[in-house]
Write an enzyme that holds these catalytic residues in place. Structure first.
Site, PDB file in Angstrom:
ATOM      1  N   ASN A  69       0.729  -1.025   0.007  1.00  0.00           N
ATOM      2  CA  ASN A  69       0.058   0.001  -0.480  1.00  0.00           C
ATOM      3  C   ASN A  69       0.704   1.281  -0.322  1.00  0.00           C
ATOM      4  OD1 ASN A  69      -0.383   1.747   2.558  1.00  0.00           O
ATOM      5  ND2 ASN A  69       0.017  -0.223   2.919  1.00  0.00           N
ATOM      6  N   ALA A  70       0.572   2.290  -0.380  1.00  0.00           N
ATOM      7  CA  ALA A  70       0.988   3.617  -0.673  1.00  0.00           C
ATOM      8  C   ALA A  70      -0.520   4.904  -0.580  1.00  0.00           C
ATOM      9  CB  ALA A  70       2.130   3.855  -1.708  1.00  0.00           C
ATOM     10  N   ASN A 100      -1.720   7.283  16.330  1.00  0.00           N
ATOM     11  CA  ASN A 100      -0.692   7.418  15.590  1.00  0.00           C
ATOM     12  C   ASN A 100      -0.476   8.913  15.300  1.00  0.00           C
ATOM     13  OD1 ASN A 100       0.887   6.971  13.481  1.00  0.00           O
ATOM     14  ND2 ASN A 100       1.335   5.034  14.101  1.00  0.00           N
ATOM     15  N   ASN A 126       4.392   7.292  14.268  1.00  0.00           N
ATOM     16  CA  ASN A 126       5.135   6.498  13.145  1.00  0.00           C
ATOM     17  C   ASN A 126       6.087   7.565  12.672  1.00  0.00           C
ATOM     18  OD1 ASN A 126       5.498   5.810  10.698  1.00  0.00           O
ATOM     19  ND2 ASN A 126       3.856   6.767   9.661  1.00  0.00           N
ATOM     20  N   CYS A 129       7.522   5.455   7.495  1.00  0.00           N
ATOM     21  CA  CYS A 129       6.044   5.293   7.464  1.00  0.00           C
ATOM     22  C   CYS A 129       7.132   5.409   5.860  1.00  0.00           C
ATOM     23  CB  CYS A 129       4.947   5.928   6.840  1.00  0.00           C
ATOM     24  SG  CYS A 129       3.733   5.834   5.508  1.00  0.00           S
ATOM     25  N   LYS A 164       6.813   3.112  16.497  1.00  0.00           N
ATOM     26  CA  LYS A 164       7.260   2.204  15.443  1.00  0.00           C
ATOM     27  C   LYS A 164       8.015   2.168  14.661  1.00  0.00           C
ATOM     28  CE  LYS A 164       3.597  -0.037  13.035  1.00  0.00           C
ATOM     29  NZ  LYS A 164       1.929   0.266  12.092  1.00  0.00           N
ATOM     30  N   GLY A 216       0.857  -7.998   5.644  1.00  0.00           N
ATOM     31  CA  GLY A 216       0.200  -8.956   5.232  1.00  0.00           C
ATOM     32  C   GLY A 216       0.502 -10.393   5.926  1.00  0.00           C
ATOM     33  N   GLY A 264      -3.868  -6.731  11.812  1.00  0.00           N
ATOM     34  CA  GLY A 264      -3.479  -5.180  11.209  1.00  0.00           C
ATOM     35  C   GLY A 264      -4.188  -5.939   9.350  1.00  0.00           C
ATOM     36  N   THR A 265      -3.420  -6.538   8.869  1.00  0.00           N
ATOM     37  CA  THR A 265      -4.256  -6.460   7.619  1.00  0.00           C
ATOM     38  C   THR A 265      -5.368  -7.292   7.206  1.00  0.00           C
ATOM     39  OG1 THR A 265      -2.028  -5.902   6.261  1.00  0.00           O
ATOM     40  CG2 THR A 265      -3.954  -6.362   4.516  1.00  0.00           C
TER      41      THR A 265
END
Lengths: 302, 263
Positions: A69-70, A100, A126, A129, A164, A216, A264-265
């Site tokens: 993802n972006a 976050n 974060n 990222c 994180k 994932g 998460g995913t």
């Protein structure tokens, strides 16, 4: 009865199962689909000082074993979060909320944390990222810069502070030490892994941002290893995430050294994963005679 | 109220080259479904961690949920193999659909399998207690060739007049669906009659219909088709640009007002 509550650097979580930032919106989107009674914390989507549009489309690509993802941290900014999003969350949930946060400068990180004050139960920074060029990337890739930004946020908030970390570093240890020295209360591991997908027919990157972050199932063993490395280097508690699809995945992370885990995913495909992970941890503790889920943390035999 | 339901496959059949009709026994999802909404389907033949796939609701009636789709990628090819008697997990109904009332004549404009939500809409428009000047919906349906025009028999059974267009001229008018649409718009305007536009299909068609709605000052309801991840507004992957910024197709749409869209 297995004792399921944990203390994550001052954040009292009724269960060791949280949601991961960016996969659970601002905590209201999954009401009625996810069993909130099984959650120990909800981590909201990344918040910065001002509204941010995020990346152009396409923002995601499915790959075997995961998702690249972006999204680019689209968000309404801290003021709208405090005036609208957060009150909406409080009306539907009593689960502790982790905000976050991210920013383009040390000052911006500190300002967001200060503005949140005591309205949230904890803050997760974060610093890793990989999507936003002006954003977090460099903070998480240099232990000195990391120390500086964490120390600034530490001064700005009295709430439990999680950092994180980026998984794509030669060794996690200097980053763990920087967080420790700067006064962080806990670590979150791992953020997505930088990744890229190419459309071979059109010979272009699939994502408009060209590159993104992999999450994932496929990232899970990477997360286990980094949690293991970090736990051996610090006494800071760890919130572990990365490819948690079933209880077994969560238990691996706990045994590697995590105090709590985040789903998460997996929720995108199955909103029932949170409850299944929670119940599976209870069943595992009962089967192995553990009175408390905390007994699992770092409890590797050999 | 949206539900995540285990739905048994009642029927799964071909309805043209590459097109399939999937009929599910999904009483909970079907009960609250409205035209233009979608369902998020966990494809059983894919690995358990694969993302769900969103589908328009072709029809919801008597506890049954009908999905009309084209096999175009990994997910839909895998869905192809699901057989009657098997179970499919369906999350829905999701998203903001079409209004179920219309002032004047409802003009439904579909392209290819974009016709799917328009059938459910036509049914509901015919059932809903009417506003002033009730009119039977008219369908303007485009496709590459004759076999891309789907569900014509179903619309005929509702008494909906169909204006077909094919790119190769093999059925109806030669060209896009807007060719017969423009003729009807001219006729309605000359008569001073009210109408609203409802559309679903490729972006080119949506854009053309939006432009007509905005320039004619008529309500235009545009159903946007985007790849989705969560389907519930949590991930921000299925973005549509609007005049007020980036909107999420799954919760702010998939149906947008024509004047909201920024292409």
């Amino acid at each position: 009865m297995v004792k399921m509550d944990v203390n994550l650097g001052g954040l009292r979580m009724p269960t060791p199962v949280a949601t991961a930032s960016g996969t659970f919106g601002y905590g209201t989107e999954y009401v009625g689909l996810v069993d909130y009674a099984k959650l120990g914390a909800v981590t909201a989507k990344g918040i910065r000082l001002d509204p941010w549009p995020g990346n152009p489309m396409p923002r995601h690509a499915e790959v075997v074993g995961g998702l690249v993802n972006a999204i680019g941290l689209q968000g309404t900014g801290v003021e709208a979060f405090l005036s609208k999003t957060l009150p909406a969350y409080r009306t539907v949930s009593k689960v502790p909320l982790i905000a976050n946060i991210w920013g383009g400068s040390v000052e911006e990180y500190a300002a967001v944390a200060a503005r949140l004050g005591d309205r949230v139960e904890a803050i997760e920074m974060n610093v890793s990222c990989p999507n936003v060029k002006a954003g977090g990337h460099t903070f998480g890739q240099d232990p000195n810069v990391l120390f500086e930004v964490v120390a600034a946020v530490r001064k700005a908030t009295a709430r439990p502070l999680l950092v994180k970390l980026a998984p794509n570093v030669p060794s996690i240890v200097p980053y763990v030490k920087a967080c420790e020295d700067a006064g962080a209360d806990a670590l979150s591991l791992i953020n997505t892994i930088p990744a890229m997908v190419i459309d071979i027919e059109r010979r272009v990157p699939v994502l408009a941002n060209r590159t993104g972050g992999l999450s994932g199932r496929g990232v899970h063993p990477v997360a286990v290893k980094l949690v293991y490395d970090a736990h051996r280097a610090t006494k800071l508690p760890i919130l572990a995430m990365g490819g948690v699809y079933e209880a077994k995945d969560a238990i691996e992370l706990l045994l590697a050294g995590a105090t709590a885990v985040a789903v998460g995913t997996a929720t995108f495909t199955d909103p029932g994963v949170v409850a299944a992970v929670h119940d599976g941890i209870v069943a595992y503790c009962e089967r192995h005679g553990f009175a408390s889920v905390s007994d699992l943390t770092g409890n590797l035999q050999g | 109220m949206r539900k995540n339901e285990q739905a048994k496959v009642i029927l799964h059949e071909d309805c043209g080259p590459g097109y399939r009709l999937l009929v599910l026994d999904a009483p909970q999802v079907a009960a609250d479904a409205r035209p233009g909404q979608f369902v998020h389907v966990k494809v059983p033949a894919l690995e358990a961690s694969a993302l769900r796939r969103p589908f328009s609701i072709f029809n919801a009636e008597d506890g049954r949920l009908e999905i009309l789709y084209k096999a175009v990628g990994r997910g839909t090819f895998a869905l192809n193999g699901v057989r009657p008697g098997e179970t499919v997990e369906v999350l829905g109904p999701l998203g903001r659909g079409f209004p179920e009332t219309c002032r004047g004549t409802p003009l439904l404009v579909g392209g290819g399998y974009g016709v799917a939500p328009l059938y459910f809409l036509a049914r509901r428009l015919l059932q809903t207690p009417k506003l002033p000047n009730p009119q039977t919906p008219k369908l303007f349906l485009g496709g590459r060739t004759k076999t891309d025009l789907l569900a014509l028999d179903r619309f005929a059974a509702l008494g909906v007049e169909v204006f077909a267009a094919t790119n190769d001229g093999s059925f109806g008018t030669k060209g896009f669906a807007v060719v017969p649409l423009d003729a009807e718009l001219a006729r309605l305007r000359a008569a001073g009659a009210d109408f609203e536009l409802f559309t679903c299909g490729p972006d080119g068609l949506l854009k053309a219909v939006s432009e007509r709605a905005v320039s004619l000052g008529a309500p235009g309801w545009i159903s946007v088709d985007r790849h989705m991840v969560c389907g519930v507004g949590a991930c921000y992957a299925c973005i549509q640009r609007t005049v007020t910024g980036n909107a999420r197709c799954c919760v702010d749409g998939p149906v947008f007002k024509a004047e909201e869209l920024a292409w």
